[in-house]
Design an enzyme around this catalytic site. Structure first.
Site, short mmCIF file in Angstrom:
data_model
loop_
_atom_site.label_atom_id
_atom_site.label_comp_id
_atom_site.label_asym_id
_atom_site.label_seq_id
_atom_site.Cartn_x
_atom_site.Cartn_y
_atom_site.Cartn_z
N HIS A 2 -18.82 -42.18 43.60
CA HIS A 2 -18.37 -41.75 42.28
C HIS A 2 -16.85 -41.94 42.17
O HIS A 2 -16.11 -41.60 43.09
CB HIS A 2 -18.73 -40.27 42.12
CG HIS A 2 -18.60 -39.71 40.74
ND1 HIS A 2 -19.33 -40.17 39.67
CD2 HIS A 2 -17.82 -38.69 40.26
CE1 HIS A 2 -19.03 -39.45 38.60
NE2 HIS A 2 -18.11 -38.56 38.93
N SER A 58 -17.87 -39.94 34.02
CA SER A 58 -18.42 -38.69 34.51
C SER A 58 -18.54 -37.69 33.36
O SER A 58 -19.19 -37.95 32.36
CB SER A 58 -17.56 -38.15 35.66
OG SER A 58 -18.23 -37.14 36.36
N GLU A 117 -23.16 -42.78 44.12
CA GLU A 117 -22.42 -41.76 43.38
C GLU A 117 -22.27 -40.47 44.19
O GLU A 117 -21.19 -39.90 44.31
CB GLU A 117 -23.15 -41.43 42.07
CG GLU A 117 -23.28 -42.56 41.08
CD GLU A 117 -22.11 -42.65 40.12
OE1 GLU A 117 -21.11 -41.94 40.33
OE2 GLU A 117 -22.19 -43.44 39.17
#
Length: 520
Positions: A424, A203, A325
């Site tokens: 995610h 990320s 995600e």
């Protein structure tokens, strides 16, 4: 774990001083090692400076405090929390896991945590380097760096304009660069090879990793990168474009000058962060109140573009994303669960234009039969922010003949009736092989242990192989070819892991049409 009875605690001599670590089940660990001078007082909002060292033997058996950040008592409904006290501005420390501080010259893995540029710590148990050190014979380094307003804002009013433009706006970057220098200069004393370093991040940490690859000094200190779920779809502003946020934050903090800001306790700075979240929020967009800045000093281009420059041509790249995600940020929000088709169309029109919106909606709905409008929106955000920009990087590197491997993580989370899907962060416990450290996280609840064990073996060993050799293939994984424009091999990590040709081709083609329309 504790020191082995009868065995002296491990001590390493560094130029800065002596360090005493601990033996944790056969892995030597050194925690809370300072890599830069504490950025406190007049050094708040200044670039990281070398640590002056210490006298005697410094105890390195406890993690250092995390960078100040928002903290929610009881955690959050997805991760259960991503950063726990103690917090302190004196946070520029790193941690080392090594099989032995000898002269074996092992490959080195440097992990940069994510957290939306506002949360996290290299000391979190979910990022422990123990498994990589034990299973891969690697030396692992995790680090803390300045977050939120302390790392992603800069206030330059005490310098003339010319001098201000020469100062870095990305203080987080100066921290990470200082940590890389520390690794380059010291890791051999911990059994690592400074000439065989992989920098990995997830990320926001993946954005950091790519940004480092674009810096002339930093890129000379590592050979390969692992980019997990990089949000390369973010707009990375210039100093001028970012100034509105800087000024807004100053107002929310209640300070009229840099001197006043430096006098505020960090707790007050963290409170103002919450107000900036509200200030920058946009419906249907992942909220990111703090961003890296193209300051012309630490970062000259978008981080994704740095890996296309000639100087980065030989860096090995492993890049991937999770299939859903965006579900991480939106799927549990009741405000999104009941959105209408019209709302989804309006959001699509922001990127594709009003005339294309209905066709794009239909394309997304076709690939997800029975999808409600919220599902279409989740797929759109996933593609815009994560999947398509990652694909574009893989396409461009492949077209130039540069090494890149691509993956997609598809295993859905069963929790919350499956609403999070392959969200995610879900790949992290598989990559680190540390499900025991995730017991606090609702995200992983209900995953079949047998299924998790097999997928973990595939991913964890692939990351080890890549860190050791620059190639993720290993005996327990189907052959994983490099991504090429004529094959587009993407490893699909799921209950059955297989390489797939052009796995995300639908998204790639759809957004190629969008880009062509924008150019036209």
């Amino acid at each position: 774990m504790t020191d082995v009875p009868g065995q002296a605690p491990p001590v390493v001599q560094l130029p800065a001083g002596r360090l005493r670590g601990s033996d944790e089940g056969g892995i030597w660990v050194f925690k809370g090692v300072p890599y830069a001078e504490p950025p406190v007082g007049d050094l708040r909002w200044r670039a990281a400076r070398p640590h002056p060292g210490w006298s005697g033997t410094r105890d390195a058996t406890a993690f250092g405090p995390a960078s100040p950040q928002p903290f929610l008592e009881g955690g959050d409904p997805v991760l259960g929390g991503h950063g726990t006290p103690p917090f302190d501005e004196d946070c520029l420390t790193l941690n080392v896991w090594t099989p032995a501080p000898d002269d074996a010259r092992r490959p080195v893995l440097v992990w940069i945590h994510g957290g939306g540029f506002v949360s996290g710590s290299g000391a979190l148990p979910i990022y422990s380097g123990e498994t990589f050190a034990r299973n891969g014979d690697l030396v692992v380094v995790t680090l803390n760096y300045r977050l939120g307003p302390l790392g992603y804002l800069s206030f330059e009013e005490d310098r003339n304009e010319k001098a201000a433009q020469a100062e870095p706006a990305n203080l987080w970057f100066t921290d990470q660069l200082a940590a890389l220098r520390w690794v380059h200069e010291n890791i051999a004393r911990f059994g690592g090879d400074p000439g065989n370093v992989t920098v990995a991040g997830q990320s926001g940490g993946a954005v950091s990793t790519a940004a480092l690859a674009g810096h002339p000094e930093a890129r000379r200190m590592f050979r390969r990168v692992i980019l997990q779920s990089p949000p390369f779809g973010l707009n990375i502003p210039t100093r001028d474009e970012y100034r509105e946020r800087v000024d807004a934050y100053r107002r929310y903090a209640g300070a009229k000058s840099l001197k006043e800001l430096r006098g505020l306790p960090w707790e007050r700075l963290a409170e103002a962060t919450g107000v900036l979240f509200a200030h920058t929020a946009r419906w249907g967009h992942w909220s990111t109140p703090f961003l890296p800045v193209r300051d012309g000093v630490t970062l000259r281009r978008h981080p994704a573009q740095t890996l296309l420059e000639e100087a980065a041509a030989d860096i090995d790249v492993l890049i991937g994303w999770t299939r859903e995600e965006a579900n991480f940020a939106f799927a549990l929000d009741p405000g999104y669960a009941a959105i209408t088709r019209g709302q989804a169309l309006d959001r699509i029109a922001q990127g594709f234009g009003q005339e294309e919106a209905a066709d794009v909606y239909a394309e997304y709905a076709r690939t997800r039969p029975g999808a409600r409008p919220v599902g279409v929106l989740m797929d759109l955000i996933t593609d815009e922010l994560f999947r398509v920009p990652s694909l574009q990087l893989a396409e461009a590197r492949a077209a130039a003949g540069r090494p890149v491997w691509a993956y997609q993580f598809d295993l859905p989370a069963p929790t919350y009736d499956g609403r999070l899907a392959a969200a995610h962060c879900l790949e992290l416990p598989f990559v680190f092989d540390n499900f025991d450290s995730w017991s606090h996280a609702p995200l992983v609840a209900g995953i079949d242990p047998a299924l998790g064990k097999g997928l973990t073996r595939s991913m964890h060993r692939a990351w080890i192989a890549f860190a050791r050799t620059g190639d993720p293939n290993h005996a327990d994984l189907p052959t994983w070819h490099r991504y090429r424009t004529d094959a587009r091999t993407t490893m699909r990590f799921d209950s059955v892991t297989l390489p797939v040709d052009d796995l995300a081709g639908h998204a790639r083609r759809l957004h190629t049409r969008r880009n062509a329309a924008a150019v036209g």
